[in-house]
Design a protein around this motif. Structure first.
Motif, PDB file in Angstrom:
ATOM      1  N   CYS A 116       0.787  -1.237   0.000  1.00 27.49           N
ATOM      2  CA  CYS A 116       0.000   0.000   0.000  1.00 27.49           C
ATOM      3  C   CYS A 116       0.816   1.282   0.000  1.00 27.49           C
ATOM      4  N   ASP A 117       2.052   1.269   0.476  1.00 26.71           N
ATOM      5  CA  ASP A 117       2.873   2.465   0.350  1.00 26.71           C
ATOM      6  C   ASP A 117       3.236   2.645  -1.128  1.00 26.71           C
ATOM      7  N   PRO A 118       3.419   3.890  -1.579  1.00 27.06           N
ATOM      8  CA  PRO A 118       3.743   4.083  -2.997  1.00 27.06           C
ATOM      9  C   PRO A 118       5.050   3.403  -3.376  1.00 27.06           C
ATOM     10  N   HIS A 119       5.060   2.808  -4.561  1.00 23.81           N
ATOM     11  CA  HIS A 119       6.243   2.147  -5.080  1.00 23.81           C
ATOM     12  C   HIS A 119       7.077   3.151  -5.875  1.00 23.81           C
ATOM     13  N   GLY A 120       8.233   2.701  -6.374  1.00 24.15           N
ATOM     14  CA  GLY A 120       9.109   3.581  -7.135  1.00 24.15           C
ATOM     15  C   GLY A 120       9.436   3.025  -8.506  1.00 24.15           C
ATOM     16  N   ARG A 121       9.771   3.943  -9.415  1.00 28.45           N
ATOM     17  CA  ARG A 121      10.314   3.643 -10.749  1.00 28.45           C
ATOM     18  C   ARG A 121       9.338   2.857 -11.615  1.00 28.45           C
ATOM     19  N   ASP A 122       9.706   1.688 -12.117  1.00 26.96           N
ATOM     20  CA  ASP A 122       8.899   0.933 -13.071  1.00 26.96           C
ATOM     21  C   ASP A 122       8.877   1.627 -14.432  1.00 26.96           C
ATOM     22  N   HIS A 123      10.061   1.715 -15.066  1.00 24.72           N
ATOM     23  CA  HIS A 123      10.206   2.375 -16.357  1.00 24.72           C
ATOM     24  C   HIS A 123      10.768   1.409 -17.392  1.00 24.72           C
ATOM     25  N   VAL A 124      10.365   1.593 -18.635  1.00 28.33           N
ATOM     26  CA  VAL A 124      10.986   0.921 -19.772  1.00 28.33           C
ATOM     27  C   VAL A 124      11.492   2.020 -20.699  1.00 28.33           C
ATOM     28  N   THR A 125      12.784   1.972 -21.050  1.00 30.67           N
ATOM     29  CA  THR A 125      13.418   3.089 -21.754  1.00 30.67           C
ATOM     30  C   THR A 125      14.223   2.610 -22.951  1.00 30.67           C
ATOM     31  N   HIS A 126      14.051   3.316 -24.069  1.00 32.24           N
ATOM     32  CA  HIS A 126      14.953   3.186 -25.222  1.00 32.24           C
ATOM     33  C   HIS A 126      15.704   4.505 -25.334  1.00 32.24           C
ATOM     34  N   ALA A 127      17.037   4.444 -25.387  1.00 31.01           N
ATOM     35  CA  ALA A 127      17.834   5.667 -25.433  1.00 31.01           C
ATOM     36  C   ALA A 127      18.977   5.520 -26.435  1.00 31.01           C
ATOM     37  N   GLU A 128      19.328   6.635 -27.072  1.00 30.35           N
ATOM     38  CA  GLU A 128      20.411   6.668 -28.041  1.00 30.35           C
ATOM     39  C   GLU A 128      21.311   7.862 -27.753  1.00 30.35           C
ATOM     40  N   MET A 129      22.605   7.699 -28.053  1.00 30.28           N
ATOM     41  CA  MET A 129      23.552   8.794 -27.877  1.00 30.28           C
ATOM     42  C   MET A 129      24.421   8.905 -29.124  1.00 30.28           C
ATOM     43  N   ALA A 130      24.620  10.136 -29.592  1.00 29.62           N
ATOM     44  CA  ALA A 130      25.419  10.405 -30.783  1.00 29.62           C
ATOM     45  C   ALA A 130      26.765  11.007 -30.388  1.00 29.62           C
ATOM     46  N   PHE A 131      27.834  10.584 -31.088  1.00 27.72           N
ATOM     47  CA  PHE A 131      29.193  11.063 -30.811  1.00 27.72           C
ATOM     48  C   PHE A 131      29.842  11.564 -32.102  1.00 27.72           C
ATOM     49  N   ASP A 132      30.762  12.517 -31.954  1.00 30.19           N
ATOM     50  CA  ASP A 132      31.598  12.872 -33.104  1.00 30.19           C
ATOM     51  C   ASP A 132      32.753  11.878 -33.212  1.00 30.19           C
ATOM     52  N   ASP A 133      33.641  12.089 -34.182  1.00 27.01           N
ATOM     53  CA  ASP A 133      34.687  11.079 -34.405  1.00 27.01           C
ATOM     54  C   ASP A 133      35.749  11.065 -33.320  1.00 27.01           C
ATOM     55  N   ALA A 134      35.712  12.059 -32.413  1.00 30.11           N
ATOM     56  CA  ALA A 134      36.654  12.085 -31.291  1.00 30.11           C
ATOM     57  C   ALA A 134      36.032  11.524 -30.016  1.00 30.11           C
ATOM     58  N   GLY A 135      34.800  11.055 -30.103  1.00 27.29           N
ATOM     59  CA  GLY A 135      34.144  10.477 -28.929  1.00 27.29           C
ATOM     60  C   GLY A 135      33.447  11.496 -28.043  1.00 27.29           C
ATOM     61  N   LYS A 136      33.263  12.721 -28.533  1.00 27.40           N
ATOM     62  CA  LYS A 136      32.547  13.743 -27.751  1.00 27.40           C
ATOM     63  C   LYS A 136      31.045  13.604 -27.998  1.00 27.40           C
ATOM     64  N   ILE A 137      30.258  13.767 -26.957  1.00 28.56           N
ATOM     65  CA  ILE A 137      28.803  13.654 -27.080  1.00 28.56           C
ATOM     66  C   ILE A 137      28.266  14.805 -27.916  1.00 28.56           C
ATOM     67  N   LEU A 138      27.446  14.447 -28.908  1.00 29.51           N
ATOM     68  CA  LEU A 138      26.754  15.462 -29.712  1.00 29.51           C
ATOM     69  C   LEU A 138      25.288  15.621 -29.282  1.00 29.51           C
ATOM     70  N   GLY A 139      24.666  14.523 -28.891  1.00 29.82           N
ATOM     71  CA  GLY A 139      23.260  14.596 -28.521  1.00 29.82           C
ATOM     72  C   GLY A 139      22.761  13.284 -27.958  1.00 29.82           C
ATOM     73  N   MET A 140      21.538  13.313 -27.432  1.00 30.75           N
ATOM     74  CA  MET A 140      20.932  12.118 -26.842  1.00 30.75           C
ATOM     75  C   MET A 140      19.427  12.165 -27.072  1.00 30.75           C
ATOM     76  N   LYS A 141      18.847  11.002 -27.292  1.00 37.05           N
ATOM     77  CA  LYS A 141      17.395  10.853 -27.423  1.00 37.05           C
ATOM     78  C   LYS A 141      16.933   9.768 -26.460  1.00 37.05           C
ATOM     79  N   VAL A 142      15.908  10.079 -25.670  1.00 34.17           N
ATOM     80  CA  VAL A 142      15.390   9.140 -24.667  1.00 34.17           C
ATOM     81  C   VAL A 142      13.875   9.025 -24.812  1.00 34.17           C
ATOM     82  N   GLU A 143      13.399   7.794 -24.904  1.00 35.92           N
ATOM     83  CA  GLU A 143      11.956   7.512 -24.946  1.00 35.92           C
ATOM     84  C   GLU A 143      11.641   6.563 -23.786  1.00 35.92           C
ATOM     85  N   THR A 144      10.775   6.985 -22.871  1.00 33.51           N
ATOM     86  CA  THR A 144      10.469   6.190 -21.683  1.00 33.51           C
ATOM     87  C   THR A 144       8.974   5.975 -21.543  1.00 33.51           C
ATOM     88  N   ILE A 145       8.596   4.769 -21.150  1.00 32.89           N
ATOM     89  CA  ILE A 145       7.228   4.477 -20.719  1.00 32.89           C
ATOM     90  C   ILE A 145       7.294   4.214 -19.223  1.00 32.89           C
TER      91      ILE A 145
END
Length: 255
Positions: A148-177
């Protein structure tokens, strides 16, 4: 959890026509797509952040007292903050001036988010005390705490990360249910959306970050804040993507 968002899923609240109660976006889809178009490499992860129980050291207790001579209520109960509970009881439940309601919290064996809530039993012992003319105590057992106490989390996530050729992060996309349970509990939809969304990037230089979340009703106990309230889930997704990025470039995770 993810199946609850499917078009053919059984609908928990038929009058809504769907299990999706909130569809949230941080409105950075275009920036993320632009960043991904420049990527040298893209990695992805599929994650399940499992449901869990807060489970403080002691179960919930509520001891209500009503003083008829002063027309005044007193609640003893372990909480994470007496002001919020007091104001909820006075303003929304009993509709009385706040000075007629006092909440006292002794030592609390862990709060974890769930102890910041106003629970039905806290109001019921006060109501019963006035009706019976004596203090009334209620105590949950361990099974009730789990169920009866509230539970936590319970997520399903698809995520992607883009890098340049030196390994630096360019961007990220996250889709969560994110599962809300059978009904919304206080901060429910806030946790996987703006609570986690406001720290996207964490300690890293990440600007083009698109986050989209579908909050869905499920035939389970409600979810709410737990130990960081959305922020640990966000950090976990980013770190898992960085692990995959290190593998893709053949470098250490630290590098």
């Amino acid at each position: 959890t993810a199946a609850a968002a499917a078009p053919d899923a059984p609908v928990i609240w038929e009058e809504l026509g769907s299990n999706i109660c909130v569809h949230w976006s941080n409105k950075k889809e275009a920036q993320a797509e632009e960043a991904f178009a420049k990527a040298a490499r893209v990695v992805s992860v599929e994650l399940v952040n499992n449901r869990l129980v807060g489970n403080p050291m002691e179960p919930r207790v509520a001891l209500g007292e009503y003083d008829a001579a002063k027309d005044h209520y007193t609640l003893h109960s372990p909480t994470q903050g007496v002001v919020r509970v007091r104001e909820g009881l006075a303003q929304y439940i009993f509709k009385i001036p706040k000075e007629k309601m006092r909440v006292i919290s002794p030592d609390v064996g862990g709060g974890f988010g769930l102890r910041g809530k106003l629970f039905p039993e806290s109001a019921m012992v006060l109501w019963a005390s006035k009706r019976l003319g004596r203090p009334v105590k209620w105590r949950a057992d361990r099974t009730e705490t789990f169920m009866c106490d509230p539970h936590g989390r319970d997520h399903v996530t698809h995520a992607e990360m883009a890098f340049d050729d030196a390994g630096k992060i360019l961007g990220m996309k996250v889709e969560t249910i994110a599962a809300m349970g059978g009904y919304l509990f206080d901060f429910g939809p806030r946790i996987p959306t703006i609570a986690g969304g406001r720290i996207q990037g964490t300690v890293y230089d990440m600007q083009a970050v698109s986050t989209r979340v579908k909050c869905v009703f499920t035939n389970t106990a409600p979810t709410d804040a737990y130990r960081g309230a959305g922020r640990p889930e966000t950090a976990y997704v980013i770190e898992r993507l960085l692990d995959q990025g290190a593998l893709a470039f053949g470098i250490s995770r630290e590098e």
